[in-house]
Design a protein around this motif. Structure first.
Motif, PDB file in Angstrom:
ATOM      1  N   ASP A  34      59.807 -17.671  13.102  1.00 16.62           N
ATOM      2  CA  ASP A  34      59.772 -17.340  11.678  1.00 16.62           C
ATOM      3  C   ASP A  34      60.756 -18.199  10.882  1.00 16.62           C
ATOM      4  O   ASP A  34      61.967 -18.074  11.031  1.00 16.62           O
ATOM      5  CB  ASP A  34      60.105 -15.853  11.488  1.00 16.62           C
ATOM      6  N   ARG A  35      60.218 -19.124  10.081  1.00 14.67           N
ATOM      7  CA  ARG A  35      61.007 -19.942   9.143  1.00 14.67           C
ATOM      8  C   ARG A  35      62.221 -20.594   9.815  1.00 14.67           C
ATOM      9  O   ARG A  35      63.340 -20.523   9.321  1.00 14.67           O
ATOM     10  CB  ARG A  35      61.440 -19.103   7.939  1.00 14.67           C
ATOM     11  N   LEU A  36      61.977 -21.268  10.909  1.00 16.59           N
ATOM     12  CA  LEU A  36      63.042 -21.945  11.643  1.00 16.59           C
ATOM     13  C   LEU A  36      63.308 -23.323  11.034  1.00 16.59           C
ATOM     14  O   LEU A  36      62.384 -24.100  10.807  1.00 16.59           O
ATOM     15  CB  LEU A  36      62.639 -22.113  13.109  1.00 16.59           C
ATOM     16  N   SER A  37      64.575 -23.617  10.761  1.00 16.95           N
ATOM     17  CA  SER A  37      64.980 -24.940  10.288  1.00 16.95           C
ATOM     18  C   SER A  37      66.044 -25.489  11.238  1.00 16.95           C
ATOM     19  O   SER A  37      67.015 -24.797  11.563  1.00 16.95           O
ATOM     20  CB  SER A  37      65.539 -24.876   8.867  1.00 16.95           C
ATOM     21  N   LEU A  38      65.834 -26.710  11.688  1.00 18.09           N
ATOM     22  CA  LEU A  38      66.725 -27.291  12.679  1.00 18.09           C
ATOM     23  C   LEU A  38      66.592 -28.803  12.646  1.00 18.09           C
ATOM     24  O   LEU A  38      65.486 -29.336  12.577  1.00 18.09           O
ATOM     25  CB  LEU A  38      66.347 -26.776  14.076  1.00 18.09           C
ATOM     26  N   SER A  39      67.724 -29.503  12.670  1.00 21.85           N
ATOM     27  CA  SER A  39      67.726 -30.964  12.750  1.00 21.85           C
ATOM     28  C   SER A  39      68.306 -31.386  14.097  1.00 21.85           C
ATOM     29  O   SER A  39      69.376 -30.919  14.491  1.00 21.85           O
ATOM     30  CB  SER A  39      68.555 -31.578  11.619  1.00 21.85           C
ATOM     31  N   ILE A  40      67.607 -32.270  14.777  1.00 24.75           N
ATOM     32  CA  ILE A  40      68.026 -32.768  16.079  1.00 24.75           C
ATOM     33  C   ILE A  40      68.240 -34.270  15.951  1.00 24.75           C
ATOM     34  O   ILE A  40      67.277 -35.020  15.797  1.00 24.75           O
ATOM     35  CB  ILE A  40      66.970 -32.467  17.162  1.00 24.75           C
ATOM     36  N   ALA A  89      62.369 -13.012  15.146  1.00 16.41           N
ATOM     37  CA  ALA A  89      63.684 -12.605  14.630  1.00 16.41           C
ATOM     38  C   ALA A  89      64.618 -13.783  14.377  1.00 16.41           C
ATOM     39  O   ALA A  89      65.745 -13.584  13.946  1.00 16.41           O
ATOM     40  CB  ALA A  89      64.334 -11.614  15.593  1.00 16.41           C
ATOM     41  N   GLY A  90      64.190 -14.999  14.669  1.00 15.39           N
ATOM     42  CA  GLY A  90      65.006 -16.157  14.348  1.00 15.39           C
ATOM     43  C   GLY A  90      65.990 -16.536  15.436  1.00 15.39           C
ATOM     44  O   GLY A  90      65.766 -16.297  16.626  1.00 15.39           O
ATOM     45  N   VAL A  91      67.110 -17.124  15.010  1.00 17.73           N
ATOM     46  CA  VAL A  91      68.116 -17.648  15.938  1.00 17.73           C
ATOM     47  C   VAL A  91      69.267 -16.667  16.059  1.00 17.73           C
ATOM     48  O   VAL A  91      69.775 -16.152  15.068  1.00 17.73           O
ATOM     49  CB  VAL A  91      68.631 -19.018  15.440  1.00 17.73           C
ATOM     50  N   ARG A  92      69.691 -16.434  17.286  1.00 12.99           N
ATOM     51  CA  ARG A  92      70.834 -15.551  17.530  1.00 12.99           C
ATOM     52  C   ARG A  92      72.153 -16.321  17.428  1.00 12.99           C
ATOM     53  O   ARG A  92      73.118 -15.851  16.849  1.00 12.99           O
ATOM     54  CB  ARG A  92      70.691 -14.919  18.917  1.00 12.99           C
ATOM     55  N   ARG A  93      72.200 -17.508  17.996  1.00 13.34           N
ATOM     56  CA  ARG A  93      73.430 -18.303  17.926  1.00 13.34           C
ATOM     57  C   ARG A  93      73.129 -19.747  18.317  1.00 13.34           C
ATOM     58  O   ARG A  93      72.218 -20.024  19.090  1.00 13.34           O
ATOM     59  CB  ARG A  93      74.510 -17.736  18.858  1.00 13.34           C
ATOM     60  N   ILE A  94      73.910 -20.661  17.739  1.00 18.20           N
ATOM     61  CA  ILE A  94      73.905 -22.060  18.151  1.00 18.20           C
ATOM     62  C   ILE A  94      75.277 -22.366  18.744  1.00 18.20           C
ATOM     63  O   ILE A  94      76.301 -22.066  18.128  1.00 18.20           O
ATOM     64  CB  ILE A  94      73.618 -23.012  16.975  1.00 18.20           C
ATOM     65  N   VAL A  95      75.277 -22.936  19.934  1.00 18.19           N
ATOM     66  CA  VAL A  95      76.521 -23.224  20.643  1.00 18.19           C
ATOM     67  C   VAL A  95      76.616 -24.730  20.874  1.00 18.19           C
ATOM     68  O   VAL A  95      75.716 -25.338  21.464  1.00 18.19           O
ATOM     69  CB  VAL A  95      76.575 -22.486  21.998  1.00 18.19           C
ATOM     70  N   ILE A 116      75.474 -11.105  16.057  1.00 15.78           N
ATOM     71  CA  ILE A 116      75.461 -11.904  14.825  1.00 15.78           C
ATOM     72  C   ILE A 116      74.165 -12.684  14.756  1.00 15.78           C
ATOM     73  O   ILE A 116      73.721 -13.274  15.728  1.00 15.78           O
ATOM     74  CB  ILE A 116      76.658 -12.861  14.770  1.00 15.78           C
ATOM     75  N   ARG A 117      73.541 -12.705  13.603  1.00 14.82           N
ATOM     76  CA  ARG A 117      72.345 -13.504  13.379  1.00 14.82           C
ATOM     77  C   ARG A 117      72.742 -14.632  12.438  1.00 14.82           C
ATOM     78  O   ARG A 117      73.100 -14.380  11.281  1.00 14.82           O
ATOM     79  CB  ARG A 117      71.222 -12.669  12.767  1.00 14.82           C
ATOM     80  N   GLU A 118      72.705 -15.849  12.899  1.00 15.32           N
ATOM     81  CA  GLU A 118      73.160 -16.961  12.107  1.00 15.32           C
ATOM     82  C   GLU A 118      71.987 -17.746  11.543  1.00 15.32           C
ATOM     83  O   GLU A 118      70.985 -17.953  12.216  1.00 15.32           O
ATOM     84  CB  GLU A 118      74.032 -17.900  12.962  1.00 15.32           C
ATOM     85  N   LYS A 119      72.137 -18.201  10.316  1.00  9.25           N
ATOM     86  CA  LYS A 119      71.154 -19.105   9.744  1.00  9.25           C
ATOM     87  C   LYS A 119      71.375 -20.476  10.358  1.00  9.25           C
ATOM     88  O   LYS A 119      72.492 -20.953  10.446  1.00  9.25           O
ATOM     89  CB  LYS A 119      71.309 -19.206   8.227  1.00  9.25           C
ATOM     90  N   VAL A 120      70.302 -21.103  10.811  1.00  9.45           N
ATOM     91  CA  VAL A 120      70.402 -22.404  11.456  1.00  9.45           C
ATOM     92  C   VAL A 120      70.694 -23.449  10.398  1.00  9.45           C
ATOM     93  O   VAL A 120      69.996 -23.551   9.411  1.00  9.45           O
ATOM     94  CB  VAL A 120      69.092 -22.750  12.182  1.00  9.45           C
TER      95      VAL A 120
END
Length: 251
Positions: free
Chosen positions: A21-27, A210-216, A245-249
């Motif tokens: 759902d509405r995932l935004s991510l730059s690699i 539910a989106g992203v839980r965390r980016i490590v 915690i639910r973090e916005k990517v």
């Protein structure tokens, strides 16, 4: 040559059910991004969308500035099941990728043999897949995927079915191969230790929709260090739901 991958407000559905759902991510180009999360959270669905194997329902996915609308030789997919052509020998499976890349017929044999040497299967070049162990088949699949000179490699739990010793060997082979043949990698796994060993960053997805839980961030990628062990603990806590915690990517 590697390339960047940009995912903007991507939504992916299976029927009426939203998986991503509405995932935004730059690699960034050359980065190894590991994606983990509970079963059914959309890891493989996202990977297939980046590969162009399934359409995106909303948003955009771009690779090297070009919007993904289908499959491309710039993107290679490596599956858990080796997906080799059973009627082709090791040599002919790898040579197929070179042919699709446009390598002249007269040059394919020498380049194929170089790849076979890199994966340590010189004595098995003329064997069929059924005559190889699972680890050997995965070596061939890795070589075939990278022999096409993709700028992005998408790996869906490629070592998940292997025993521990073979899995460790394949992880080290992947690290060596990517050092020699750089590419941007999105790697899906359930194994936190594997994620920390291979990744520059780890994205922990929540349950479906539910989106992203965390980016490590992994402080010292591909190196055993105290800092990396702290990153492992953080990723493991998020994976089991210890971190709510639910973090916005970040874009």
């Amino acid at each position: 040559m590697s390339t960047d991958i940009d995912i903007v407000d991507a939504t992916l559905r299976h029927g009426d059910r939203t998986v991503v759902d509405r995932l935004s991510l730059s690699i960034p180009a050359g980065q190894i991004l590991v994606v983990t999360g509970p079963s059914g959270c959309g890891k493989s669905t996202l990977l297939r969308a980046i590969a162009g194997l399934r359409p995106i329902d909303e948003g955009t996915i771009s690779v090297g500035g070009h919007r993904v609308t289908g499959t491309s030789g710039d993107r290679a997919m490596v599956f858990q099941d080796d997906a080799l052509h059973p009627w082709r020998t090791v040599r002919r499976n790898i040579a197929l990728a070179l042919g699709l890349r446009g390598v002249p017929r007269g040059e394919r044999r020498a380049e194929t043999d170089r790849w076979i040497s890199e994966i340590g299967l010189d004595e098995f070049a003329d064997h069929l897949p059924r005559e190889l162990s699972g680890g050997m088949r995965q070596r061939v699949q890795l070589a075939r995927g990278l022999a096409g000179a993709p700028r992005a490699v998408l790996m869906d739990e490629p070592f998940g079915a292997l025993d521990a010793q073979t899995r460790t060997s394949m992880q080290q082979l992947l690290i060596r191969t990517l050092h020699a043949h750089p590419a941007t990698v999105v790697f899906v796994t359930h194994d936190v230790d594997e994620a920390v060993l291979l990744g520059d960053r780890i994205v922990v997805l929540d349950h479906a929709g539910a989106g992203v839980r965390r980016i490590v961030d992994v402080p010292r990628p591909r190196v055993d260090s105290v800092e990396n062990r702290a990153a492992r603990d953080e990723a493991a806590a998020a994976l089991v739901g210890g971190d709510q915690i639910r973090e916005k990517v970040p874009a």
